[in-house]
Write an enzyme that holds these catalytic residues in place. Structure first.
Site, PDB file in Angstrom:
ATOM      1  N   GLU A  55       0.852  -1.193   0.000  1.00 16.80           N
ATOM      2  CA  GLU A  55       0.000   0.000   0.000  1.00 16.80           C
ATOM      3  C   GLU A  55       0.887   1.242   0.000  1.00 16.80           C
ATOM      4  O   GLU A  55       1.952   1.267   0.632  1.00 16.80           O
ATOM      5  CB  GLU A  55      -0.852  -0.021   1.274  1.00 16.80           C
ATOM      6  CG  GLU A  55      -1.802   1.142   1.402  1.00 16.80           C
ATOM      7  CD  GLU A  55      -2.532   1.162   2.737  1.00 16.80           C
ATOM      8  OE1 GLU A  55      -3.622   1.737   2.791  1.00 16.80           O
ATOM      9  OE2 GLU A  55      -2.014   0.601   3.732  1.00 16.80           O
ATOM     10  N   LYS A 157     -10.246   0.540  -0.766  1.00 16.58           N
ATOM     11  CA  LYS A 157     -10.114   0.311   0.681  1.00 16.58           C
ATOM     12  C   LYS A 157     -11.330   0.828   1.435  1.00 16.58           C
ATOM     13  O   LYS A 157     -11.779   1.959   1.243  1.00 16.58           O
ATOM     14  CB  LYS A 157      -8.841   0.994   1.184  1.00 16.58           C
ATOM     15  CG  LYS A 157      -8.509   0.688   2.650  1.00 16.58           C
ATOM     16  CD  LYS A 157      -7.194   1.350   3.038  1.00 16.58           C
ATOM     17  CE  LYS A 157      -6.806   1.081   4.482  1.00 16.58           C
ATOM     18  NZ  LYS A 157      -5.556   1.804   4.839  1.00 16.58           N
ATOM     19  N   CYS A 190      -4.434  -3.376   4.297  1.00 15.23           N
ATOM     20  CA  CYS A 190      -3.984  -2.837   5.581  1.00 15.23           C
ATOM     21  C   CYS A 190      -5.003  -2.953   6.712  1.00 15.23           C
ATOM     22  O   CYS A 190      -5.296  -4.046   7.181  1.00 15.23           O
ATOM     23  CB  CYS A 190      -3.509  -1.393   5.394  1.00 15.23           C
ATOM     24  SG  CYS A 190      -2.365  -0.846   6.688  1.00 15.23           S
TER      25      CYS A 190
END
Length: 462
Positions: A55, A157, A190
């Site tokens: 990321e 995300k 993440c």
């Protein structure tokens, strides 16, 4: 199959809050992509069939909503292999797809599946009540490209972590793509790893056994260092996980790996700079694959620890108020409770060392740097010999401890953590459910014990 992940020391903008021209943004991202290109070639030469990048690896971080704009690409959200950026260069006259084009050509040239993370933009109109005032959505996006360069899947995300530059999509994306060598891969990013949506729901809904995971993770000991939690996730869900982190030790960022439920190939380095390519051959996990761990039962799970536990005390760990009891002497049985959760420990040390360990419990809502409900039973090495040091970040230990740890967890989602000296990983001998208790047992860790924990996430109570 052969997998690769690259921990990348990204070249960052010296002034991320300053607005720059698209040309400058492309120049900076191009320098990161030059490194990607070298690593894709190196991975392909070692036989890798898929490579994952971290990321924020291409554009960096700490942007404002407006300052990131020149770094954003367009990516069509519906695709499934119909668009091939490398083979359709006429789309690139406006320089809005340039990052996609370079990534696509890397995949095609090296005949490798490639997963990378970039910033994307999507115009929106007044008819959309969620449309920001500047007339566009900005997303933290993963792209998955096939070995022919085609765009197979995108993922935006969902659980942002202090990312003012980006928007959350209206609904969670369930992103996956198919490969000829290992079947279907799912992807998320993440901070998503700590939440039910979309990570857990994606795995459950599509019965996924391979996961790609770009991350920019700041390590937090003793329970949330990158490699520690990545392995726990692979073990808990019985999946292979390809996790790529960025490498910025001064920010506490390192920790990547290729994980199976029973073996890990990891990189954690807080000392030196530069990137690291990990390549490993791992077995394909199929839907009916079971680890040995699931079939084992412990020698015994006694219903409770000895009544005469030492006095309990409170200390802050991971910004939460844990209740602890000290782990004294060569061997013993302990119990410590908070709210509805009781944790139990049987332990025996190989030899007494001058190190203080404690058994801690937390059953409550974590509210710092994210809000989520945790049930944790944790055996940790304290920072010093006083109770107030329990819960501190510790990286080295010498004590070898045989233990069995269990708790009456109220959630089925338990992440087994087992971290040893020097931020290395170990695997439990046995773990699983028995008589409504979840247990984790180990005879003799490979090196000094830092953390052995049951980290439960009670998603319904978030």
């Amino acid at each position: 199959y052969v997998a690769a992940v690259y921990e990348h020391e990204s070249i960052l903008s010296p002034a991320p809050a300053a607005l720059v021209e698209r040309r400058s943004a492309l120049e900076l991202m191009g320098r990161n992509l030059d490194i990607y290109e070298q690593q894709v070639l190196a991975a392909a030469r070692q036989g890798a069939q898929i490579i994952v990048f971290p990321e924020d690896g291409i554009h960096g971080f700490n942007f404002t909503r407006s300052s990131i704009y020149p770094y954003l690409d367009f990516v069509p959200h519906s695709h499934s292999g119909r668009w091939n950026p490398c083979r359709e260069p006429y789309l690139f006259l406006h320089a809005v797809f340039q990052i996609n084009q370079r990534l696509s050509c890397m995949a095609l040239k090296n005949r490798i599946f490639l997963v990378a993370n970039l910033g994307t933009k999507q115009p929106c109109g007044r008819w959309d009540p969620r449309c920001p005032s500047d007339g566009r959505f900005q997303f933290n996006t993963n792209v998955a490209l096939g070995a022919d360069g085609a765009l197979l899947a995108t993922y935006r995300k969902h659980n942002l972590y202090f990312e003012d530059a980006f928007d959350t999509p209206a609904e969670p994306d369930y992103a996956f793509f198919d490969t000829p060598f290992a079947g279907r891969f799912g992807m998320f990013t993440c901070f998503d790893i700590l939440f039910f949506e979309p990570a857990v729901n994606l795995i459950r809904q599509y019965n996924l056994k391979q996961i790609v995971y770009p991350t920019a993770w700041m390590n937090q000991l003793p329970l949330l260092s990158a490699v520690e939690f990545q392995q726990a996730f692979a073990t808990a869900f019985n999946v292979n996980m390809l996790a790529a982190n960025i490498h910025h030790p001064t920010l506490g960022m390192t920790g990547s790996g290729i994980y199976t439920p029973v073996k890990s190939f990891i990189y954690h380095n807080m000392e030196s700079y530069g990137g690291k390519l990990i390549v490993a051959e791992i077995p394909v996990i199929t839907a009916d694959y079971k680890t040995n761990l699931e079939k084992e039962t412990p020698g015994r799970v006694s219903e409770k620890g000895k009544e005469q536990s030492p006095p309990s005390f409170y200390a802050e760990m991971m910004y939460d108020n844990f209740t602890f009891v000290p782990v004294w002497g060569e061997k013993g049985e302990l119990q410590v409770c908070a709210n509805s959760l009781c944790c139990y420990l049987n332990y025996q040390r190989a030899a007494l060392t001058d190190e203080l360990y404690a058994l801690g419990v937390f059953d409550g809502l974590h509210t710092v740097h994210g809000t989520y409900y945790v049930q944790a039973c944790a055996l940790v090495k304290c920072g010093g010999l006083s109770f107030s040091t329990c819960g501190q970040e510790v990286t080295d230990a010498t004590a070898l401890i045989d233990f069995q740890l269990w708790g009456n967890m109220s959630t089925p989602y338990i992440f087994p953590l087992l971290l040893t000296s020097g931020i290395t990983l170990d695997f439990a001998d046995h773990m699983g459910w028995k008589n409504n208790y979840y247990f984790l047992s180990k005879n003799r860790t490979s090196s000094g014990l830092l953390t052995a924990a049951l980290y439960g996430r009670w998603y319904e109570k978030d």
